[in-house]
Every structure is written in structure tokens, then in C-alpha cells.
Scaffold this motif. Sequence first.
Motif, mmCIF file in Angstrom:
data_model
loop_
_atom_site.group_PDB
_atom_site.id
_atom_site.type_symbol
_atom_site.label_atom_id
_atom_site.label_comp_id
_atom_site.label_asym_id
_atom_site.label_seq_id
_atom_site.Cartn_x
_atom_site.Cartn_y
_atom_site.Cartn_z
ATOM 1 N N ASP A 175 0.787 -1.139 0.046
ATOM 2 C CA ASP A 175 -0.077 -0.009 -0.168
ATOM 3 C C ASP A 175 0.754 1.065 0.054
ATOM 4 O O ASP A 175 0.477 2.245 0.080
ATOM 5 N N VAL A 176 2.074 1.280 0.136
ATOM 6 C CA VAL A 176 2.997 2.507 0.238
ATOM 7 C C VAL A 176 2.984 3.074 -1.246
ATOM 8 O O VAL A 176 3.416 2.404 -2.264
ATOM 9 N N PRO A 177 2.589 4.276 -1.387
ATOM 10 C CA PRO A 177 2.680 4.895 -2.728
ATOM 11 C C PRO A 177 3.781 5.319 -3.088
ATOM 12 O O PRO A 177 4.920 5.409 -2.267
ATOM 13 N N ARG A 208 10.547 2.676 -3.432
ATOM 14 C CA ARG A 208 9.432 3.543 -3.843
ATOM 15 C C ARG A 208 9.981 4.667 -4.397
ATOM 16 O O ARG A 208 9.176 5.644 -4.672
ATOM 17 N N GLY A 209 11.411 5.014 -4.491
ATOM 18 C CA GLY A 209 12.063 6.021 -5.205
ATOM 19 C C GLY A 209 12.114 6.918 -4.193
ATOM 20 O O GLY A 209 12.660 8.261 -4.568
ATOM 21 N N ALA A 210 11.998 7.052 -2.750
ATOM 22 C CA ALA A 210 12.643 8.024 -1.809
ATOM 23 C C ALA A 210 13.792 8.047 -1.782
ATOM 24 O O ALA A 210 14.793 7.031 -1.840
ATOM 25 N N ARG A 211 14.395 9.188 -1.220
ATOM 26 C CA ARG A 211 15.938 9.430 -0.773
ATOM 27 C C ARG A 211 15.870 9.075 0.707
ATOM 28 O O ARG A 211 14.891 9.521 1.384
ATOM 29 N N THR A 265 3.625 7.250 5.522
ATOM 30 C CA THR A 265 3.419 7.325 3.964
ATOM 31 C C THR A 265 1.702 7.246 3.742
ATOM 32 O O THR A 265 1.372 7.282 2.497
ATOM 33 N N GLY A 266 1.131 6.682 4.696
ATOM 34 C CA GLY A 266 -0.474 6.274 4.410
ATOM 35 C C GLY A 266 -1.408 7.195 4.979
ATOM 36 O O GLY A 266 -1.197 8.431 5.743
ATOM 37 N N PRO A 267 -2.854 6.757 5.023
ATOM 38 C CA PRO A 267 -3.676 7.685 5.389
ATOM 39 C C PRO A 267 -3.805 7.619 7.191
ATOM 40 O O PRO A 267 -3.981 6.509 7.459
ATOM 41 N N VAL A 268 -3.292 8.580 7.888
ATOM 42 C CA VAL A 268 -3.378 8.423 9.183
ATOM 43 C C VAL A 268 -4.017 9.700 10.016
ATOM 44 O O VAL A 268 -4.351 10.776 9.248
#
Length: 305
Positions: A11-13, A40-43, A249-252
Amino acid sequence: MSNHKGFTEADVPDQSGRCFIVTGANAGVGFELSSVLAARGARVLLGCREKSRAEDAMARIKQQTPNANLAWLPLDLGDIESVRAAAAQASKEPRIDALINNAGIMFPPLTRTKQGFESQFGVNHLGVFALTALLLPKLAETPGSRIVVTSSIAHLKAKIDWDDLNAERGYAKQERYQASKLANALFFFELDRRLRATRSPVTAIGVHPGVASTSLGRHMGLAQLAGPIVGLLLNSAAKGAWPALLAATGPVKPGGYYGPIGFGGIRGVAGEAKRAPQATNPVLAQRLWDVSVAMTGIDPGLPTV
């Protein structure tokens, strides 16, 4: 969410263009967090004490994600001067989207931090308090940035011995660990309250990994137990990372607390977790905040409102 019953790494975008600090990133849950975020492309800035371990972790991540954007952030949470240096280095980044306070120690014999604090309270809470406070101005530059604080189901039975925070009169390693995890819960509770009161663009969230089968338990003698049976009950490190991935990263909900929602809260997909009543006691939270400022000499500068 792809899994309607809870959050997993699936679920991590996409995190392209975003930057995360993960403490304790070279092993266990911290390594898994760093791996998923990089994929997922993050630094990802890997907060670790030892360069060799950080480099090994980065090499392992790059086997999976060859173009991973990674950097070592030298960090020893048991030394406030190291925490200051790490915060100064991290603050030179163009942006920081989340600080994931994952590192911790569990059940060591009585030891002291560089500044002389009992090590579990010193590393698990005071180091986290100091790092978070010092990075707040940088985080506030990015609207929607998040601070994730890792507590534990061990906080549920915890009491803080306010008259002997430094374990000068006595030391029981399990009780001290529990107290440090209650401190984590009280810290993110109070941090959330103050961030919201000052209309900060930063969100504070708490998590726990369940009971993950990681190196954290090396002082517990878990290895001597029937390994396969214990393994069935425990979360893997990869699954133990799911609550922090949700928080980062999610809905919180601001000030929310997340953990595994299967089998008594010790394993499974991530969702809302339960807190002990003392973890949301405003009097205790305020007391801990004031004590932490006094002990570390670092003030997050968020007024009580």
C-alpha cells in the motif's frame, strides 16, 4: 488500501522526490523500512552509528534497487552531541518529509549513555526527543511532513519511576525498557498536542512493530526458546515495518497510534492500535516533556497552549 483489512508494504505509494530519515536503519525493522522506501523512489538517510554497517545495509538495498538514493547519517542516540551533529547534517538536505524514529535498545545490562543517562531511557527516549526537537524547524519547511515515534506493546504495563530516572537506586532491565516505551508514547502524544496547538505543518504519529523477531531481543534469550514455534507467533522484521510505513506514507490521524492488528496486536497487517490510559495522561506527558528539556538541554520550542 489494497488490503481492506489493513496496511502492508504493497500500500506504500510512490515516494519519488521525497526524503526520509530512518534511525537504526542497518538491521531489523529499520532496514526493511529503508528498503521499501528506497524501492518506492524515496531518498533515504540511514541513521546508524557505524559506517561499515551502514555501507553494508546500503549495498544490500542496492542489490534489490540498483538506483536507490541512499546516504549514511552518522547517529548515536546515546550521545547528545552525536544527535546534534546528525540533525545539523540532515538539515542541509533540500527537504525532509519524515523522521522515522525506529532505533532502540532492549534489556541491556545497566549501562550509561555518553551524558550519563540510564541507557534505555537515554537512547529510546531522550535521544529521540533531542533528534526530533532539533529537526523540527527543517521538517516544518515541508507541509505534510511527519514524525514517527516507535513505542511498544511493552508500554501497556509500564510505570515511570520519576524519582529514579537515572537508575541510581535500582535497575530492573525489563521495567526500564517498559518505562522507556511509555515515554515514547507520552512523547508523541504531547508532541502532537503542541504541534496542533501551534498550527504546525508537521504531524506526529506513534507506532509499534508488534513482537518482531529481530536482533533487538538479543538480551532476552529468545534464541534458546523453541525457534520455529516462537517464529509462528512473532512478526517478521518486514511485517514489523508495516505500521511505520503506514505512519510515514499512508492515511493517518494526527496523534494516531498504529500497530499490527492480528493475534493480540503482535503480528499481522497494520491498523489502529490500543494505548494504555497512562499513555494519554496530559499531566504525565507535560512532566516528561519538562524533564526531557532539562535532561537534554534541548527545547523543541513548542509552547503549551
